[in-house]
Each structure stands twice: as structure tokens, then as C-alpha cells.
Design a protein around this motif. Structure first.
Motif, short mmCIF file in Angstrom:
data_model
loop_
_atom_site.label_atom_id
_atom_site.label_comp_id
_atom_site.label_asym_id
_atom_site.label_seq_id
_atom_site.Cartn_x
_atom_site.Cartn_y
_atom_site.Cartn_z
N MET A 1 -77.11 -2.49 -22.69
CA MET A 1 -78.07 -3.10 -22.64
C MET A 1 -78.21 -3.66 -21.16
O MET A 1 -77.19 -4.11 -20.38
CB MET A 1 -77.69 -4.50 -23.38
N PRO A 2 -79.33 -3.74 -20.39
CA PRO A 2 -79.60 -3.63 -19.23
C PRO A 2 -79.16 -5.36 -18.80
O PRO A 2 -79.47 -6.44 -19.61
CB PRO A 2 -81.06 -3.51 -18.93
N LEU A 3 -78.73 -5.37 -17.61
CA LEU A 3 -78.28 -6.74 -17.19
C LEU A 3 -79.57 -7.66 -16.60
O LEU A 3 -80.53 -6.85 -15.99
CB LEU A 3 -77.35 -6.67 -15.88
N GLY A 4 -79.47 -8.77 -16.55
CA GLY A 4 -80.28 -9.69 -15.55
C GLY A 4 -79.57 -9.83 -14.34
O GLY A 4 -78.39 -10.14 -14.45
N ILE A 5 -80.01 -10.09 -13.16
CA ILE A 5 -79.35 -10.45 -12.01
C ILE A 5 -80.01 -11.75 -11.53
O ILE A 5 -81.34 -11.81 -11.36
CB ILE A 5 -79.59 -9.48 -11.13
N ARG A 58 -74.84 -0.79 -14.76
CA ARG A 58 -75.82 -0.59 -13.68
C ARG A 58 -77.17 -0.82 -13.99
O ARG A 58 -78.00 -1.30 -12.78
CB ARG A 58 -75.55 0.77 -12.96
N LYS A 59 -77.55 -0.71 -14.95
CA LYS A 59 -79.34 -0.82 -15.37
C LYS A 59 -79.65 -2.33 -15.46
O LYS A 59 -78.82 -2.93 -16.14
CB LYS A 59 -79.65 -0.05 -16.39
N PHE A 271 -75.73 -11.35 -14.49
CA PHE A 271 -74.62 -11.45 -13.26
C PHE A 271 -75.15 -12.37 -12.41
O PHE A 271 -76.47 -12.04 -11.74
CB PHE A 271 -74.22 -10.02 -13.07
N GLY A 272 -74.57 -13.20 -11.92
CA GLY A 272 -74.81 -14.15 -10.98
C GLY A 272 -74.33 -13.99 -9.62
O GLY A 272 -72.96 -13.71 -9.54
N MET A 280 -72.54 -14.30 -17.47
CA MET A 280 -72.08 -14.11 -18.91
C MET A 280 -72.41 -12.50 -18.98
O MET A 280 -73.37 -11.74 -19.04
CB MET A 280 -73.13 -14.66 -19.88
N LEU A 281 -70.86 -11.92 -19.29
CA LEU A 281 -71.07 -10.57 -19.53
C LEU A 281 -70.34 -10.29 -20.83
O LEU A 281 -69.51 -11.12 -21.15
CB LEU A 281 -70.10 -9.83 -18.56
N LEU A 282 -70.72 -9.38 -21.54
CA LEU A 282 -70.10 -8.79 -22.89
C LEU A 282 -68.69 -8.55 -22.51
O LEU A 282 -68.45 -7.86 -21.52
CB LEU A 282 -70.89 -7.91 -23.53
N ALA A 283 -67.99 -8.71 -23.37
CA ALA A 283 -66.37 -8.53 -23.24
C ALA A 283 -66.18 -6.97 -23.25
O ALA A 283 -66.40 -6.43 -24.07
CB ALA A 283 -65.50 -9.33 -24.14
N ASN A 284 -65.42 -6.41 -22.57
CA ASN A 284 -64.73 -5.16 -22.35
C ASN A 284 -63.55 -5.10 -23.06
O ASN A 284 -62.65 -5.17 -22.44
CB ASN A 284 -64.74 -4.72 -20.94
#
Length: 428
Positions: A1-5, A58-59, A271-272, A280-284
Motif C-alpha cells: 500500500m503506497p505511503l502518504g508523506i 517506497r511508493k 510517514f511524517g 503510522m506504519l503497518l507493523a512489520n
């Protein structure tokens, strides 16, 4: 899922009296140090994600440069930030790229720089088209300034423009508020944000209102009932011209909702970077060894599987600390591990901000029927109390519920979570 920055620029020309954000007026000499730090943090993003136990993607499909007033930076500094993002991430061709701007900072040179950076959306912090009201809270622009900025953006083919308004400013009346909303509509911008003035101790104006003082025109602030009436009037006026409400504070023409902010409300990863920037990132779960304390936290949430759904973390809210050597510890606020139960709670109180509401069938598929069954009694009580409504599998807030949204959201928090604020620094 692409991130928002999200990238925070905490610098302003003046500090508005109502502002409770981590922003202030700084010497331009500070700007370069800050940009250096932000670009360095962007470069370390994969390492930070790994340390926090989050999945790194990265996307990206949205970039949001907020503040403060990012356009107080010089054009070279703005372009350095965007170049740093593009070096570290793969920006999708149709990504939404937003910059917050204060009216009067959009010179032709700045607009040209925004175009070079790939900006295709601008959020203008107007707050009021009535010059007396704007001046009372420290805004520097005139009504004509706003109209000139909008025209300049459109000439540069940036037509996705948002205008912010605040209901409840000093000296505001029903008539002056209707004028501001009418002016916003007349500009033809496709997005309008309407916020009710927050009266709390975190701003100079709010603190003065609570103290019953007269500084900052505090004795001319409308009461809560009047402010609520202003908000409801704006909802009706905007809806009547096709600028529909899609979130508690946000209104847009079809296809112009803020894609970046929708990530916050629908719990998509972001990612801020910068002062007071939240992530807020999905857990790895496969690539990170979460501690026993993390596992016990999920156990306390009542889920026997101890599944960790996501991680939240944030940088310091002090610009000075952020730029100091001590600030090099990447997260001055503790990481929050989001359990499955907490993720469900977030799905309710973030999703209910949206006018479309929350899809119970979708949540059942993700979290299980039993988890949703536990919320049904609360939903029934709120529906009977006129704060929520149900249509098929969807539940949403009523008009009354939007005015009392914090009380509704609190009902979906377990005792162990209710005292912990979820860091979602929603941009405009």
C-alpha cells in the motif's frame, strides 16, 4: 500500500493568536538548519521504519507540506525538500502533492518553484474574508490578497485549491460569517475546510478566553452556541452549491476531497518528517522482534493472539529541540504499538469523522464478528440518543453527533486507551 508523506515546516511570518500548533516566528538563519535536518531524516526513513517495527514502502501517492507556512522558505529550500523526497521514494505519477500557504506568500517566483516541485494542490489559510476579523487574530492579508493568489495559482494551472475558514473568531457575527462563506463559494475553489475555534490553553487567544480577559480581542469571541450555528450555516450554504461535506470539517466538489487526509481517517500508512510530525506504519511482524512489553500490551487489550497491527511514533514538538544535537534521537515521543483491539477502536473514531461513516461489514471481515458485536450496544445507545444513524451496514454521525463528536469518539475507546491521544496531525 503506497505511503502518504507529511512534512512539517513550523515557521510563520506571524504567530496567529488562535494557533495551537507547534509553529512560531523564527529568524531566516534557522531555516537552512531545519531543512538540512528534515532532508537528513528523509534519507534515514528506511532505517527509522525498521527500528520502529514498521513496514517501509517506497511508493507514495500523496505528499503534504504543512505548517506553519512552508512558503516562507526560499525557493531553493523548498526544492531541496522535494528533491530529498524523490530521491528516497517513488512518487506515483498521479500523486496528490499539497502545500499549505498563507495568503500573500505566493509570489510568481514561489508559484514557479511549486510547479517545479510537482505541486498540484494548494491549501490557503484564509480563516476570514472580513479584514477586521483576520487582523484581530494576527493574519496579515486582505481580501484582495486572497483573490490575487487564487488567480495567480489558476494562471499557473494549479486549480485544486482549498480555502480554510474558522467559525468563532473575534468580532464574528452571523452576517460577517455568511459573507466569508459566500466569498469562499464565489472564488469557485473546489475545496473548503471549516473549523470551529478551539478554546483551550494551548493558544494565546484560547487561554485569554478561558481567563475571561480582553487581550487578543478575547472578549469579542462568540459563544459556543453561536459558533455552532455558524458551522451549521456553512454546512448548508456549501451543500447548496455542490460543495458537499465529506468529513466533519471538510467540504469538496466531486473528486476534490483531500486524498492525503483520507489516509488518516481510513488508517492508511503515512510517514511524517519535521517538528511534531506523526507517523503510522503497518507493523512489520515478520521482520521485527517486538519486545515482551509490546506483546503484553496487546494481551492487555484482550486479544489472545497478541497481534500487533501498526506502530505510531512522532518527533518532538519543539523546533529548538528538533534542531539540537539532543534532537538527533529520531523519536522523542515513545513509540505506540497498536494492537488489533486498538486498531478497531481507531477504525471507529477516525472513520466516523467521514460523512459516509464506518462499514460494519468491512470491519467484521477484518477484525471478526465478535469484535464488532462488542460495539453494537454502544452503537445502539448512540443511535437512540440521536448522535449516530444507521443505514444498512454503515453507521455514521448525525448533525448533532458531529457537533459532539469528541463525546461520541470517547465511547469507542477502552479505559486503557482513552487516556492516550492517538497522534493524527491532520492537515488541511
Amino acid at each position: 500500500m503506497p505511503l502518504g508523506i507529511y512534512i512539517s515546516v513550523p515557521f510563520c511570518r506571524t504567530k496567529c493568536s488562535y494557533c495551537n500548533f507547534a509553529s512560531d516566528v523564527f529568524s531566516r538563519a534557522v531555516f537552512e538548519r531545519y531543512v538540512d535536518r528534515v532532508c537528513g531524516d528523509i534519507g534515514k526513513a528506511p532505517q527509522v521504519a525498521a527500528e520502529m517495527g514498521g513496514q517501509f514502502e517506497r511508493k507514495i501517492d500523496s505528499i503534504y507540506l504543512g505548517g506553519g507556512t512552508p512558503t516562507v522558505l526560499d525557493t531553493g529550500q523548498l526544492e531541496r525538500i522535494f528533491n530529498a523526497v524523490r530521491r528516497q521514494f517513488e512518487v506515483e505519477a498521479d500523486a496528490e502533492v499539497t502545500v499549505e500557504c498563507a495568503p500573500g506568500t505566493l509570489t510568481e517566483r514561489v508559484v514557479e518553484s511549486l510547479l517545479r516541485c510537482g505541486v498540484n494542490r494548494v491549501s490557503l489559510g484564509v480563516q476570514s474574508f472580513v479584514e477586521r476579523e483576520a487582523a484581530a487574530v494576527g493574519r496579515l492579508h486582505k481580501r484582495a490578497t486572497v483573490l490575487e493568489d487564487i488567480a495567480r495559482l489558476r494562471a499557473a494551472v494549479i486549480s485544486n485549491i482549498s480555502v480554510d475558514l474558522i467559525a468563532g473568531l473575534p468580532h464574528q457575527t452571523a452576517e460577517s460569517w455568511a459573507f466569508s462563506v459566500t466569498e469562499a463559494i464565489a472564488t469557485g475553489v473546489p475545496h473548503v475546510s471549516v473549523y470551529m475555534l478551539e478554546v483551550d490553553e494551548d493558544s494565546r487567544l484560547g487561554s485569554e478566553v478561558l481567563a475571561g480577559g480582553t487581550r487578543y480581542h478575547a472578549h469579542f469571541v462568540p459563544d459556543e452556541d453561536a459558533t455552532a450555528d455558524f458551522y451549521l450555516a456553512a454546512c448548508e450554504m456549501l451543500q447548496s452549491v455542490g460543495v458537499g461535506q465529506y468529513e466533519i470539517s471538510n467540504f469538496a466538489r466531486e473528486g476534490f476531497g483531500s486524498r492525503h487526509n483520507l489516509k488518516y481517517w481510513t488508517r492508511q500508512p503515512y510517514f511524517g518528517f519535521g517538528v511534531d510530525a506523526h507517523s503510522m506504519l503497518l507493523a512489520n511482524r515478520e521482520g521485527h522482534d517486538f519486545s515482551r512489553a509490546d506483546q503484553e500490551h496487546t494481551k492487555e487489550q484482550g486479544f489472545s493472539t497478541h497481534i500487533i497491527d501498526a506502530v505510531r511514533f512522532a518527533s518532538t514538538d519543539s523546533p529548538e529541540r528538533y534542531m539540537s544535537e539532543a534532537g538527533l534521537q529520531r523519536t522523542s515521543l515513545p513509540r505506540t504499538v497498536v494492537s488489533r483491539r486498538a486498531a478497531l477502536e481507531e477504525s471507529f473514531f477516525l472513520g466516523l469523522r467521514l460523512v459516509c461513516g464506518v462499514d460494519l461489514k468491512s470491519l467484521s471481515a477484518k477484525f471478526g464478528d465478535e469484535a464488532i458485536d462488542n460495539a453494537r450496544a454502544t452503537i445502539t445507545e448512540l443511535v437512540e440518543g440521536g448522535l449516530m444513524q444507521r443505514c444498512g451496514d454503515f453507521v455514521s454521525l448525525t448533525t448533532k453527533g458531529r457537533l459532539l463528536s469528541n463525546e461520541v469518539f470517547q465511547r469507542f475507546l477502552s479505559p486503557s486507551e482513552s487516556s492516550e491521544a492517538v497522534p493524527t496531525a491532520v492537515s488541511r
